[in-house]
Design an enzyme around this catalytic site. Structure first.
Site, PDB file in Angstrom:
ATOM      1  N   SER A   1      89.931 150.383 -15.020  1.00 25.66           N
ATOM      2  CA  SER A   1      90.021 150.084 -13.590  1.00 25.66           C
ATOM      3  C   SER A   1      89.174 148.867 -13.307  1.00 25.66           C
ATOM      4  CB  SER A   1      89.529 151.276 -12.760  1.00 25.66           C
ATOM      5  OG  SER A   1      89.241 150.880 -11.425  1.00 25.66           O
TER       6      SER A   1
ATOM      7  N   CYS B   1      92.718 146.248  -6.050  1.00 26.83           N
ATOM      8  CA  CYS B   1      93.123 146.901  -7.306  1.00 26.83           C
ATOM      9  C   CYS B   1      93.156 145.916  -8.467  1.00 26.83           C
ATOM     10  CB  CYS B   1      94.462 147.599  -7.159  1.00 26.83           C
ATOM     11  SG  CYS B   1      94.860 148.638  -8.589  1.00 26.83           S
TER      12      CYS B   1
END
Length: 346
Positions: free
Chosen positions: A93, A254
């Protein structure tokens, strides 16, 4: 105290997305590599118990992740980590890498050097290089060199309740389905968050049923983890909304999703090596996204993305488990978590 387990968590967010970092009390996780540890966390009942302890009520909540700091197994890495979310442990991530880098430097686990500190993070998807801009004892900005990202398939057609939609399947550290948001009749704005999330959860289930995906070199990484909706703002910035199980929107732009999207832009000839652009989240926070290099993964063309954003610490807590607590296994209610709460794994 009669606590059975305690863990110390540092509260951190990256451009609005919470990524708590477990800086103390992390148990030994079996596995010779971080990928094997990821697999254990997702398959062993004790691993699932740890995830539920940290991510479900009454100790956790639907918003954000918990990052387990682990001993590095790669000789070049300063630290390793695995991301825990309510559904499972995840491989990589961008926002969580920014949170972990910020925590390592501001807590002093990795010595901070001003004006710049290089931190190498080991994830189940590979090494992530973090270049942190530091001043007066704080980490001001982190630029990540992400793992190589590639397209699995462009312009996949799927029959849905919105009619036939087209989507891209791409990898940016985990697998994404990337959907132009106008196909479902919505815009990426805060007041549409619930509708976007409901659509994302519905699409994710259908996509995983129809299009199985596995990383060509890391078999532990498989399946579409997230549906990311995308559009383009009037100033040319990419606007994103990554939808996350069991039903919420990523508050950040993101990092892994933008890495996957960068691979699709390169495949379509819309970006070149050296290009940098802005990606904007559903709340308006921003990452800078760059195409650092071109490479391959297996026999697939791939890009090496950079993601730049800011992390902020905002608290610290000790999470404890009372051995007599009848709710030790955690729970989720549909009033807060949404209709998918009853299907939480483990």
């Amino acid at each position: 105290m009669r606590w059975k387990r305690t863990m110390q968590l540092l509260d951190v967010h990256a451009e609005g997305e919470i990524g708590k970092v477990a800086i103390g009390g992390v148990p030994k996780i079996p596995g010779a590599t971080t990928a094997e540890k990821l697999a254990w966390l997702n398959s062993d009942p004790k691993g699932q118990e740890l995830r539920r302890f940290l991510c479900l009520e009454p100790r956790g909540n639907p918003i954000g992740s918990v990052n387990l700091l682990l001993p590095a197994t790669h000789p070049e890495a300063d630290a390793a980590f695995v991301i825990l979310q309510p559904d499972q442990a995840h491989a990589s991530s961008g926002s969580n890498s920014i949170c972990v880098t910020t925590a390592l430097l501001e807590v002093g686990i990795v010595e901070m050097q001003e004006p710049e500190t290089i931190v190498t993070l080991e994830t189940a998807a590979g090494l992530v290089r973090a270049k942190a801009t530091c001043r007066d004892g704080r980490c001001e900005r982190v630029e990540l060199t992400m793992v190589p990202s590639f397209v699995h398939q462009l312009d996949v057609k799927l029959e849905t309740r919105w009619g036939e939609i087209s989507l891209d399947l791409a990898y940016g550290g985990v697998f994404y389905a990337l959907v132009d948001v106008e196909q479902i009749g919505l815009t990426i704005e805060k007041h549409n968050a619930a509708a976007l999330v409901a659509a994302g959860m519905e699409l994710k289930a259908a996509i995983n049923a129809a299009f199985p995906v596995v990383h060509p070199e890391i078999p532990e990484v498989s399946g579409v983890a997230y549906v990311m909706f995308r559009s383009v703002d009037p100033d040319g910035a990419v606007r994103t909304c990554t939808t996350m199980w069991p039903g919420r929107a990523d508050r950040s732009p993101c990092g892994t999703g933008n890495s996957a999207n960068l691979a699709t832009l390169y495949a379509r000839g819309k970006v070149a090596k050296g290009d940098v652009f802005t990606s904007r989240s559903i709340i308006g926070s921003e990452f800078r996204v760059g195409l650092k290099d071109i490479t391959t993964v297996g026999n697939l063309p791939a890009v090496v993305p950079t993601i730049s954003g800011r992390g902020f610490t905002f608290g610290q807590q000790t999470v404890a488990l009372d051995p007599f607590d009848p709710l030790a296994g955690g729970f989720a209610m549909t009033d807060v978590w949404g209709p998918s709460a009853g299907d939480i794994p483990g």
